[in-house]
Design an enzyme around this catalytic site. Sequence first.
Site, PDB file in Angstrom:
ATOM      1  N   VAL A   1       8.202 -21.369  35.698  1.00  8.93           N
ATOM      2  CA  VAL A   1       7.385 -20.500  36.538  1.00  8.93           C
ATOM      3  C   VAL A   1       7.226 -21.164  37.899  1.00  8.93           C
ATOM      4  O   VAL A   1       6.961 -22.370  37.977  1.00  8.93           O
ATOM      5  CB  VAL A   1       5.988 -20.277  35.914  1.00  8.93           C
ATOM      6  CG1 VAL A   1       5.187 -19.288  36.744  1.00  8.93           C
ATOM      7  CG2 VAL A   1       6.110 -19.783  34.490  1.00  8.93           C
TER       8      VAL A   1
ATOM      9  N   ASP B   1       1.855 -15.694  20.639  1.00  6.53           N
ATOM     10  CA  ASP B   1       1.807 -17.075  21.111  1.00  6.53           C
ATOM     11  C   ASP B   1       0.490 -17.318  21.852  1.00  6.53           C
ATOM     12  O   ASP B   1       0.466 -17.749  23.002  1.00  6.53           O
ATOM     13  CB  ASP B   1       3.007 -17.384  22.005  1.00  6.53           C
ATOM     14  CG  ASP B   1       3.270 -18.890  22.106  1.00  6.53           C
ATOM     15  OD1 ASP B   1       2.638 -19.656  21.343  1.00  6.53           O
ATOM     16  OD2 ASP B   1       4.098 -19.292  22.932  1.00  6.53           O
TER      17      ASP B   1
ATOM     18  N   GLY C   1       7.151 -22.384  30.931  1.00  3.84           N
ATOM     19  CA  GLY C   1       6.661 -21.611  29.801  1.00  3.84           C
ATOM     20  C   GLY C   1       7.713 -21.530  28.725  1.00  3.84           C
ATOM     21  O   GLY C   1       8.814 -22.057  28.870  1.00  3.84           O
ATOM     22  N   GLY C   2       7.337 -20.874  27.652  1.00 11.26           N
ATOM     23  CA  GLY C   2       8.274 -20.732  26.555  1.00 11.26           C
ATOM     24  C   GLY C   2       9.501 -19.927  26.942  1.00 11.26           C
ATOM     25  O   GLY C   2      10.568 -20.098  26.378  1.00 11.26           O
ATOM     26  N   PHE C   3       9.343 -19.067  27.943  1.00  6.81           N
ATOM     27  CA  PHE C   3      10.441 -18.175  28.299  1.00  6.81           C
ATOM     28  C   PHE C   3      11.233 -18.654  29.501  1.00  6.81           C
ATOM     29  O   PHE C   3      12.226 -18.067  29.865  1.00  6.81           O
ATOM     30  CB  PHE C   3       9.893 -16.771  28.586  1.00  6.81           C
ATOM     31  CG  PHE C   3       9.146 -16.202  27.428  1.00  6.81           C
ATOM     32  CD1 PHE C   3       9.836 -15.650  26.364  1.00  6.81           C
ATOM     33  CD2 PHE C   3       7.771 -16.253  27.388  1.00  6.81           C
ATOM     34  CE1 PHE C   3       9.147 -15.131  25.283  1.00  6.81           C
ATOM     35  CE2 PHE C   3       7.077 -15.736  26.305  1.00  6.81           C
ATOM     36  CZ  PHE C   3       7.769 -15.176  25.247  1.00  6.81           C
ATOM     37  N   GLY C   4      10.758 -19.726  30.100  1.00  4.39           N
ATOM     38  CA  GLY C   4      11.447 -20.242  31.264  1.00  4.39           C
ATOM     39  C   GLY C   4      10.458 -20.766  32.277  1.00  4.39           C
ATOM     40  O   GLY C   4       9.246 -20.624  32.107  1.00  4.39           O
TER      41      GLY C   4
ATOM     42  N   LEU D   1       5.316 -24.292  38.882  1.00  2.70           N
ATOM     43  CA  LEU D   1       3.952 -24.298  38.358  1.00  2.70           C
ATOM     44  C   LEU D   1       3.946 -24.822  36.935  1.00  2.70           C
ATOM     45  O   LEU D   1       2.970 -25.395  36.474  1.00  2.70           O
ATOM     46  CB  LEU D   1       3.374 -22.885  38.379  1.00  2.70           C
ATOM     47  CG  LEU D   1       3.050 -22.292  39.747  1.00  2.70           C
ATOM     48  CD1 LEU D   1       2.681 -20.832  39.626  1.00  2.70           C
ATOM     49  CD2 LEU D   1       1.919 -23.075  40.395  1.00  2.70           C
ATOM     50  N   GLY D   2       5.029 -24.584  36.246  1.00  2.00           N
ATOM     51  CA  GLY D   2       5.066 -25.031  34.860  1.00  2.00           C
ATOM     52  C   GLY D   2       6.285 -24.485  34.161  1.00  2.00           C
ATOM     53  O   GLY D   2       7.079 -23.749  34.735  1.00  2.00           O
TER      54      GLY D   2
END
Length: 566
Positions: A267, A378, A262-265, A259-260
Amino acid sequence: MAAVSISPALHLLPLILLFLLATNEGATLNITNQCSYTVWPAIVPMGGGMQLDPGKWWILDMPAGTAAGCVWARTGCIFDAKGNGSCQTGDCGGMLACARNGQPPNTVAEFALGRFNNTDVFNISLVLGFNVPMEFLPMPAQGGPDCNKGIHCNYPMDYSSSTLTCPTGTNYQVVFCPSTSGKVEALVLVYLIIFEFIFLMALFCIMPWLIYKCFVSIRRRRQWRREMAEEELGELQGTPMRFTFQQLNVATEQFIHKLGEGGFGPVFKGQFGEDIIAVKCLDQTGQGNTEFLAEIQTIGSIHHINLVRLIGFCAEKSYKLLVYEYMPKGSLDRWIYSRGDNTTPRLDWRMRHKIIIQIAKALSYLHEECMDIIAHLDVKPQNILLDDDFNAKLSDFGLCKLINRDKSQVITRMRGTRGYLAPEWLTMQISEKADVYSFGIVIMEIVSGRKNLDTSLFEESMHLITLLQEKVKCDCLVDLIDKHNATMQVHKEEVIQMMKLAMWCLQIDFKKRPKMSQVVEVLEGTMNADTNIDHNFVATSPASYGIAGNVMFSSPPLASGLSGPR
Ligand SMILES: *[C@@H]1O[C@H](CO)[C@@H](O)[C@H](O)[C@H]1NC(C)=O
Ligand SMILES: *[C@@H]1O[C@H](CO)[C@@H](O)[C@H](O)[C@H]1NC(C)=O
Ligand SMILES: *[C@@H]1O[C@H](CO)[C@@H](O)[C@H](O)[C@H]1NC(C)=O
Ligand SMILES: *[C@@H]1O[C@H](CO)[C@@H](O)[C@H](O)[C@H]1NC(C)=O
């Protein structure tokens, strides 16, 4: 051909002679009488006369090379003192061998042993209707295609002849009156044996396995009870569900629908039961499981309609995954920035207004209504997700709590996005007010339909906040309103009020910024935005403040301050 035997003792003589002549390649016939009456078998060319009472059998060795042999049963025989006699069936006026198809009819087996191609050939046929049904069975059953099941001739059903071909040296069972009931009994016996075998198998093989299983299940149940206990405890406190990695691997079809990032990893989209889920794979948290679980419990206990719901998580080995509700319309950035092409239907003012209120409520909840103050750190359109009806939900909240335990360096990498960072990031005094600043930027982006930092534009308009500072001073804020949507122009008074709220949020001095609950009140019309505010949004002293939109980290902020006072 041989004559009718005179006495049983006498016609045993040629048999004994033949037996002596017999070679290895001959065949042994076990002639059994299963009829309820006595039969007198006739064997050509061996002879006959043997009286075979019900249930008795007669072992007869046949020499190799026997040609044109015949076997059949005679009934109702009477022999005189000399041994001469006749039978009611299977006999031709006292002659052992009748002419073919002679009278009376009988069932006859014709055979030749080892004459052709080293094989024995048997024919059983019902000659003219009667008589004693018979069966030829290779003993033991041979595997060959033509020598496996034997041949039968059962009066009165079977008038055809059938042929059995077996390798030379095979022995045979010749059965008179092969009873079907006997077969049934045999079948029952076979089933009994199979059943017994299975039962024994169960006893000797399955039982230990069952015992093992039982043992394991008891252990599992104990574990399960323990987990249930934990779960009940968890449920009270709103702990999200625990998934196994395998479950999530299946749910996401091996993590293919991304899906995308993100900053954390990354998705991934997945399906678990009825629910569509979004699975976020945390890059690395550096945390022990216990700490991770504790944080999950904290985050999982936070519920608000404008926060993306954390459904569950997975903590297995090095894997740390979070499972969220899936937001079909994606993130807000897809819907607000004008992109030259008009492919995406742009949100009207009502929608944008609703989204701003919803985000304000989410932040207000995180900052002021939870046990701990949770600073998001964020806030940006990419982290605002939309459901089917364009209801906004903030995502990734509390993740800094998950992450920042480890090393502030992670925060440096994760936290903050150029264009949304509050100036105090350089002073290391980070509080939830940094979210208020970012929220102000988000408002400005939503109403103007562009990114705060748009490097595709000319230098002078690259920074939306710089433009805001200029426009507020010339009292021409209206210039900043998104021109791609007519409803924005229609409601320009409201839009300008919204910009004023944004400016309050954008105060360089974080102490001057409103609390998020105040923002909500302003948005709901129960309070007016502070008008006594500083209209310089761009920090002039780079030593003490970063220039909004140009902030670069010089050193990582302290982890302890990041999630706000606790
Ligand atoms: C002959 O067959 C019967 C069963 O039909 C069996 O009981 C008997 O043991 C067999 N005799 C030999 C010598 O195989
Ligand atoms: C009995 O058998 C002998 C020799 O097999 C034969 O010569 C004789 O005619 C027979 N007697 C009768 C009454 O069939
Ligand atoms: C078996 O029967 C077939 C025809 O029914 C015949 O041609 C053949 O010669 C017979 N074989 C023996 C060994 O009697
Ligand atoms: C013997 O076997 C051969 C080849 O398998 C076959 O062609 C021939 O017909 C057989 N002979 C008889 C008498 O069955």
